[in-house]
Design an enzyme around this catalytic site. Sequence first.
Site, PDB file in Angstrom:
ATOM      1  N   GLY A  76      38.137  44.519  47.044  1.00 22.83           N
ATOM      2  CA  GLY A  76      37.628  43.162  46.824  1.00 22.83           C
ATOM      3  C   GLY A  76      36.149  43.074  46.509  1.00 22.83           C
ATOM      4  N   ASN A  89      34.681  43.096  43.578  1.00 27.63           N
ATOM      5  CA  ASN A  89      34.460  42.152  42.470  1.00 27.63           C
ATOM      6  C   ASN A  89      34.615  40.703  42.938  1.00 27.63           C
ATOM      7  OD1 ASN A  89      33.911  43.351  39.684  1.00 27.63           O
ATOM      8  ND2 ASN A  89      35.489  44.727  40.470  1.00 27.63           N
ATOM      9  N   ARG A 140      59.942  42.125  40.182  1.00 29.49           N
ATOM     10  CA  ARG A 140      58.649  41.673  39.671  1.00 29.49           C
ATOM     11  C   ARG A 140      58.638  40.164  39.353  1.00 29.49           C
ATOM     12  NH1 ARG A 140      55.012  45.002  38.210  1.00 29.49           N
ATOM     13  NH2 ARG A 140      56.527  46.654  37.857  1.00 29.49           N
ATOM     14  N   MET A 180      46.408  45.720  41.327  1.00 32.19           N
ATOM     15  CA  MET A 180      47.054  46.931  40.816  1.00 32.19           C
ATOM     16  C   MET A 180      48.558  46.732  40.680  1.00 32.19           C
ATOM     17  SD  MET A 180      44.599  48.645  40.091  1.00 32.19           S
ATOM     18  CE  MET A 180      43.004  49.352  40.399  1.00 32.19           C
ATOM     19  N   ARG A 181      48.903  45.714  39.924  1.00 32.60           N
ATOM     20  CA  ARG A 181      50.325  45.449  39.716  1.00 32.60           C
ATOM     21  C   ARG A 181      50.501  44.860  38.330  1.00 32.60           C
ATOM     22  NH1 ARG A 181      55.271  45.123  42.304  1.00 32.60           N
ATOM     23  NH2 ARG A 181      56.496  43.307  41.727  1.00 32.60           N
ATOM     24  N   LEU A 233      52.020  42.570  35.493  1.00 34.88           N
ATOM     25  CA  LEU A 233      52.515  41.194  35.554  1.00 34.88           C
ATOM     26  C   LEU A 233      53.752  41.054  34.668  1.00 34.88           C
ATOM     27  CD1 LEU A 233      49.050  39.455  35.197  1.00 34.88           C
ATOM     28  CD2 LEU A 233      50.433  39.606  37.286  1.00 34.88           C
ATOM     29  N   ASN A 287      41.054  40.067  33.179  1.00 37.01           N
ATOM     30  CA  ASN A 287      41.075  41.306  33.965  1.00 37.01           C
ATOM     31  C   ASN A 287      39.772  42.058  33.733  1.00 37.01           C
ATOM     32  OD1 ASN A 287      42.208  43.464  35.528  1.00 37.01           O
ATOM     33  ND2 ASN A 287      42.622  44.571  33.616  1.00 37.01           N
ATOM     34  N   HIS A 308      38.350  46.007  33.634  1.00 38.80           N
ATOM     35  CA  HIS A 308      38.844  47.386  33.561  1.00 38.80           C
ATOM     36  C   HIS A 308      37.643  48.328  33.488  1.00 38.80           C
ATOM     37  CE1 HIS A 308      41.723  50.547  32.790  1.00 38.80           C
ATOM     38  NE2 HIS A 308      40.913  51.001  31.853  1.00 38.80           N
ATOM     39  N   ASP A 345      47.233  40.112  27.969  1.00 36.99           N
ATOM     40  CA  ASP A 345      48.459  39.806  27.221  1.00 36.99           C
ATOM     41  C   ASP A 345      49.569  40.712  27.739  1.00 36.99           C
ATOM     42  OD1 ASP A 345      48.130  42.266  26.037  1.00 36.99           O
ATOM     43  OD2 ASP A 345      47.542  41.483  24.069  1.00 36.99           O
TER      44      ASP A 345
HETATM   45  C1  GAR Z   1      37.518  48.009  39.925  1.00 36.51           C
HETATM   46  O1  GAR Z   1      36.807  49.167  39.554  1.00 36.51           O
HETATM   47  C2  GAR Z   1      38.323  47.495  38.741  1.00 36.51           C
HETATM   48  O2  GAR Z   1      37.689  47.673  37.518  1.00 36.51           O
HETATM   49  C3  GAR Z   1      39.558  48.355  38.847  1.00 36.51           C
HETATM   50  O3  GAR Z   1      39.837  48.423  40.223  1.00 36.51           O
HETATM   51  C4  GAR Z   1      38.613  48.334  40.950  1.00 36.51           C
HETATM   52  C5  GAR Z   1      38.767  47.251  41.971  1.00 36.51           C
HETATM   53  O4  GAR Z   1      37.654  47.231  42.828  1.00 36.51           O
HETATM   54  N1  GAR Z   1      40.645  47.794  38.105  1.00 36.51           N
HETATM   55  C6  GAR Z   1      41.475  48.527  37.367  1.00 36.51           C
HETATM   56  O5  GAR Z   1      41.408  49.736  37.272  1.00 36.51           O
HETATM   57  C7  GAR Z   1      42.528  47.724  36.632  1.00 36.51           C
HETATM   58  N2  GAR Z   1      43.149  48.515  35.622  1.00 36.51           N
HETATM   59  P1  GAR Z   1      37.396  46.018  43.806  1.00 36.51           P
HETATM   60  O6  GAR Z   1      38.694  45.784  44.583  1.00 36.51           O
HETATM   61  O7  GAR Z   1      36.302  46.500  44.698  1.00 36.51           O
HETATM   62  O8  GAR Z   1      37.006  44.806  42.994  1.00 36.51           O
END
Ligand code: GAR
Length: 208
Positions: free
Chosen positions: A18, A20, A71, A96-97, A99, A113, A115, A147
């Site tokens: 969490g 972000n 799902r 991490m799922r 959609l 999202n 990435h 998408d």
């Molecule tokens: C982040 O680095 C984000 O970019 C990545 O998961 C982490 C989540 O961190 N997302 C992906 O790889 C999606 N494909 P957080 O829970 O500390 O925000």
Amino acid sequence: MSDKAKKLRLGILISGRGSNLIAIANNIRAGTLPGVEIAIVISNTASACGLAVTRELGLPGEVFVSKGRPRAEHDADVAACLRRHNVDLVVLAGYMRLLSPEFIHAFPNRIVNIHPSLLPAFPGIDAQHQAFDYGVKVTGCTVHFVDEHLDHGPIILQRAIPVLDTDDADSLSARILKEEHKAYSEAIARIASGDYEFQGRRYVRRKA
Ligand code: GAR
């Protein structure tokens, strides 16, 4: 979203740490992400550290455990929750799922999202390690609309960082994450501003 009087209501979806989510919440509180509010945080795992963070921030949070559920059925519960909270923009923050198509169609161009690579390079899991092992000299992060294809929708913004000779995969991931924490709020601010439009796949500032 160009109605300046109404705040853009975010539904933030998490699975883990969490960080972000915290960065977005802090920017809203600091006034550097105006015109935006967090309506609900939803986790698909009961053990997500981000849930404790949600409580500490005084934000509403809900859990819909996805493990073992079809799902589309799980996504329908999440979509109903987002609607109950009048969410305008669904923000995937380490969700991490995958959609379901039904969920994506329910929020057209309203799911974003982040990435940890410069897409279209290194989609999928462990993008930082993929980039490090490949030996790229520049990598970064991408905020994009979601998408039906993995890590594929129109790009809102990207931030690049150099890969240093002294880096290992962990130090690189940490520097990317620092950049993510700024980039996600900037991307959301672009959407909230109403000043951007689609030109095909390109998401660009409207001409004055
Ligand atoms: C982040 O680095 C984000 O970019 C990545 O998961 C982490 C989540 O961190 N997302 C992906 O790889 C999606 N494909 P957080 O829970 O500390 O925000």
